[in-house]
Design a protein around this motif. Structure first.
Motif, PDB file in Angstrom:
ATOM      1  N   LYS A 160       0.861  -1.187   0.000  1.00  0.00           N
ATOM      2  CA  LYS A 160       0.000   0.000   0.000  1.00  0.00           C
ATOM      3  C   LYS A 160       0.895   1.234   0.000  1.00  0.00           C
ATOM      4  N   ILE A 161       0.354   2.329  -0.494  1.00  0.00           N
ATOM      5  CA  ILE A 161       1.085   3.597  -0.500  1.00  0.00           C
ATOM      6  C   ILE A 161       0.289   4.615   0.291  1.00  0.00           C
ATOM      7  N   LEU A 162       0.950   5.263   1.229  1.00  0.00           N
ATOM      8  CA  LEU A 162       0.320   6.243   2.098  1.00  0.00           C
ATOM      9  C   LEU A 162       1.024   7.586   1.960  1.00  0.00           C
ATOM     10  N   TYR A 163       0.239   8.631   1.728  1.00  0.00           N
ATOM     11  CA  TYR A 163       0.750   9.998   1.717  1.00  0.00           C
ATOM     12  C   TYR A 163       0.175  10.725   2.923  1.00  0.00           C
ATOM     13  N   ILE A 164       1.018  11.462   3.638  1.00  0.00           N
ATOM     14  CA  ILE A 164       0.584  12.242   4.788  1.00  0.00           C
ATOM     15  C   ILE A 164       1.063  13.666   4.596  1.00  0.00           C
ATOM     16  N   GLY A 165       0.133  14.622   4.671  1.00  0.00           N
ATOM     17  CA  GLY A 165       0.477  16.030   4.550  1.00  0.00           C
ATOM     18  C   GLY A 165      -0.028  16.803   5.749  1.00  0.00           C
ATOM     19  N   GLY A 166       0.865  17.159   6.642  1.00  0.00           N
ATOM     20  CA  GLY A 166       0.452  17.889   7.833  1.00  0.00           C
ATOM     21  C   GLY A 166      -0.538  17.097   8.660  1.00  0.00           C
ATOM     22  N   THR A 167      -1.526  17.787   9.194  1.00  0.00           N
ATOM     23  CA  THR A 167      -2.514  17.143  10.057  1.00  0.00           C
ATOM     24  C   THR A 167      -3.861  16.950   9.386  1.00  0.00           C
ATOM     25  N   THR A 168      -4.017  17.447   8.165  1.00  0.00           N
ATOM     26  CA  THR A 168      -5.349  17.403   7.553  1.00  0.00           C
ATOM     27  C   THR A 168      -5.388  16.728   6.189  1.00  0.00           C
ATOM     28  N   TYR A 169      -4.262  16.302   5.681  1.00  0.00           N
ATOM     29  CA  TYR A 169      -4.222  15.675   4.359  1.00  0.00           C
ATOM     30  C   TYR A 169      -3.730  14.234   4.461  1.00  0.00           C
ATOM     31  N   SER A 170      -4.409  13.347   3.757  1.00  0.00           N
ATOM     32  CA  SER A 170      -4.029  11.945   3.766  1.00  0.00           C
ATOM     33  C   SER A 170      -4.512  11.284   2.480  1.00  0.00           C
ATOM     34  N   ARG A 171      -3.733  10.334   1.999  1.00  0.00           N
ATOM     35  CA  ARG A 171      -4.123   9.579   0.803  1.00  0.00           C
ATOM     36  C   ARG A 171      -3.593   8.154   0.957  1.00  0.00           C
ATOM     37  N   MET A 172      -4.494   7.182   0.840  1.00  0.00           N
ATOM     38  CA  MET A 172      -4.124   5.771   0.910  1.00  0.00           C
ATOM     39  C   MET A 172      -4.461   5.099  -0.413  1.00  0.00           C
ATOM     40  N   GLU A 173      -3.440   4.536  -1.052  1.00  0.00           N
ATOM     41  CA  GLU A 173      -3.617   3.848  -2.328  1.00  0.00           C
ATOM     42  C   GLU A 173      -3.446   2.342  -2.118  1.00  0.00           C
ATOM     43  N   GLU A 174      -4.470   1.592  -2.438  1.00  0.00           N
ATOM     44  CA  GLU A 174      -4.392   0.132  -2.395  1.00  0.00           C
ATOM     45  C   GLU A 174      -4.285  -0.415  -3.805  1.00  0.00           C
ATOM     46  N   GLN A 175      -3.837  -1.648  -3.922  1.00  0.00           N
ATOM     47  CA  GLN A 175      -3.826  -2.313  -5.210  1.00  0.00           C
ATOM     48  C   GLN A 175      -5.192  -2.941  -5.464  1.00  0.00           C
ATOM     49  N   ALA A 176      -5.404  -3.328  -6.688  1.00  0.00           N
ATOM     50  CA  ALA A 176      -6.702  -3.882  -7.072  1.00  0.00           C
ATOM     51  C   ALA A 176      -6.899  -5.287  -6.502  1.00  0.00           C
ATOM     52  N   ASP A 177      -8.136  -5.568  -6.125  1.00  0.00           N
ATOM     53  CA  ASP A 177      -8.534  -6.903  -5.703  1.00  0.00           C
ATOM     54  C   ASP A 177      -9.591  -7.389  -6.698  1.00  0.00           C
ATOM     55  N   PRO A 178      -9.159  -8.046  -7.783  1.00  0.00           N
ATOM     56  CA  PRO A 178     -10.106  -8.455  -8.830  1.00  0.00           C
ATOM     57  C   PRO A 178     -11.203  -9.390  -8.332  1.00  0.00           C
ATOM     58  N   LEU A 179     -10.891 -10.215  -7.333  1.00  0.00           N
ATOM     59  CA  LEU A 179     -11.883 -11.165  -6.843  1.00  0.00           C
ATOM     60  C   LEU A 179     -13.084 -10.467  -6.223  1.00  0.00           C
ATOM     61  N   LEU A 180     -12.835  -9.372  -5.535  1.00  0.00           N
ATOM     62  CA  LEU A 180     -13.921  -8.617  -4.904  1.00  0.00           C
ATOM     63  C   LEU A 180     -14.367  -7.428  -5.740  1.00  0.00           C
ATOM     64  N   GLY A 181     -13.659  -7.163  -6.826  1.00  0.00           N
ATOM     65  CA  GLY A 181     -14.022  -6.034  -7.670  1.00  0.00           C
ATOM     66  C   GLY A 181     -13.775  -4.689  -7.012  1.00  0.00           C
ATOM     67  N   ILE A 182     -12.698  -4.619  -6.218  1.00  0.00           N
ATOM     68  CA  ILE A 182     -12.391  -3.392  -5.481  1.00  0.00           C
ATOM     69  C   ILE A 182     -10.967  -2.940  -5.802  1.00  0.00           C
ATOM     70  N   HIS A 183     -10.830  -1.672  -6.079  1.00  0.00           N
ATOM     71  CA  HIS A 183      -9.513  -1.030  -6.162  1.00  0.00           C
ATOM     72  C   HIS A 183      -9.619   0.238  -5.322  1.00  0.00           C
ATOM     73  N   GLY A 184      -9.232   0.117  -4.058  1.00  0.00           N
ATOM     74  CA  GLY A 184      -9.515   1.143  -3.082  1.00  0.00           C
ATOM     75  C   GLY A 184      -8.575   2.335  -3.107  1.00  0.00           C
ATOM     76  N   LEU A 185      -9.139   3.487  -2.864  1.00  0.00           N
ATOM     77  CA  LEU A 185      -8.400   4.732  -2.715  1.00  0.00           C
ATOM     78  C   LEU A 185      -9.148   5.591  -1.708  1.00  0.00           C
ATOM     79  N   ILE A 186      -8.442   6.079  -0.701  1.00  0.00           N
ATOM     80  CA  ILE A 186      -9.029   6.972   0.293  1.00  0.00           C
ATOM     81  C   ILE A 186      -8.290   8.294   0.236  1.00  0.00           C
ATOM     82  N   VAL A 187      -9.030   9.367   0.014  1.00  0.00           N
ATOM     83  CA  VAL A 187      -8.447  10.708  -0.080  1.00  0.00           C
ATOM     84  C   VAL A 187      -9.065  11.571   1.000  1.00  0.00           C
ATOM     85  N   VAL A 188      -8.214  12.222   1.787  1.00  0.00           N
ATOM     86  CA  VAL A 188      -8.692  13.082   2.872  1.00  0.00           C
ATOM     87  C   VAL A 188      -8.072  14.457   2.730  1.00  0.00           C
ATOM     88  N   ALA A 189      -8.913  15.471   2.670  1.00  0.00           N
ATOM     89  CA  ALA A 189      -8.498  16.864   2.754  1.00  0.00           C
ATOM     90  C   ALA A 189      -9.500  17.515   3.690  1.00  0.00           C
TER      91      ALA A 189
END
Length: 216
Positions: A47-76
């Motif tokens: 997984k790849i995680l970006y952290i910017g100060g106290t209010t920014y965050s981004r989590m990148e996951e790889q694709a899970d074809p079996l569940l049909g999910i390629h997750g991304l969480i973006v926080v600002a």
């Protein structure tokens, strides 16, 4: 990824200044290791995680074809987007406060309060502030590392940092002196230039408004 909001509401005023100051980014690529995780499973993928100060965050996951999910969480803060990149759909949540701060806890909520400040991006600071015991330096998968250990209740955690840079390389967590899980840091970069595009939802996704959960 768990996001916990803990600052008083008056700090929200500072968000405009935080955006103007463009906090430097921390970028961490890591993978989880556990006796319960199969090495070739989705849970073992990096997984790849970006952290910017106290209010920014981004989590990148790889694709899970079996569940049909390629997750991304973006926080600002106060905006949060939970994205599935396969159907190109994002759920948008506006954090109602009264707290506006992202946390990236390494242990789950059932762990003792003593570990509440053990977070991605703050591993070295945690061990220093808790006066962790120094262990004998050692080579781990060919990487020369310094090591330190902290014990509390039935937990024992060991942090291995690269001897040349003092950046985290590996973290072991034990419960009752049995392996619980580990984290291998594939890359660990600090003080990167702030990129505002990382903290926006991807273009071309359908955004659905959602309701926030109760603050943790």
């Amino acid at each position: 990824m768990k996001i916990v909001f803990i600052l008083p509401v008056f700090v929200a005023i500072a968000q405009l200044h935080a955006a103007d100051s463009k906090p430097p980014l921390t970028r961490i690529e890591y993978r989880s290791i556990s006796p319960k995780i199969q090495p070739d499973s989705f849970a073992a993928k990096p997984k790849i995680l970006y952290i910017g100060g106290t209010t920014y965050s981004r989590m990148e996951e790889q694709a899970d074809p079996l569940l049909g999910i390629h997750g991304l969480i973006v926080v600002a803060e106060p905006d949060i987007w939970m994205v599935n990149l396969i159907p190109r759909v994002a759920q948008h949540i506006v954090d109602p406060g009264p707290t506006f701060n992202t946390h990236h806890n390494i242990l789950d909520r059932n762990a003792p309060e003593e570990f509440s400040t053990l977070e991605f991006g703050k591993e070295v600071e945690f061990f220093r502030s808790h006066q962790a015991a120094s262990l004998t330096p050692q080579s781990l998968d060919g990487q020369r590392c310094d090591a330190s250990e902290f014990r509390h209740a039935d937990y024992r955690i060991v942090l291995f940092t690269r001897a040349d840079t003092q950046k985290p390389f590996h973290l072991d967590v034990f419960r009752d002196d049995k392996p619980y899980f580990s984290i291998r840091y594939l890359t660990y970069e600090r003080d990167l230039p702030f990129d505002p595009e990382l903290f926006k939802p991807p273009t071309g996704v359908k955004i659905v408004e959602g309701k926030p959960s109760d603050p943790q």
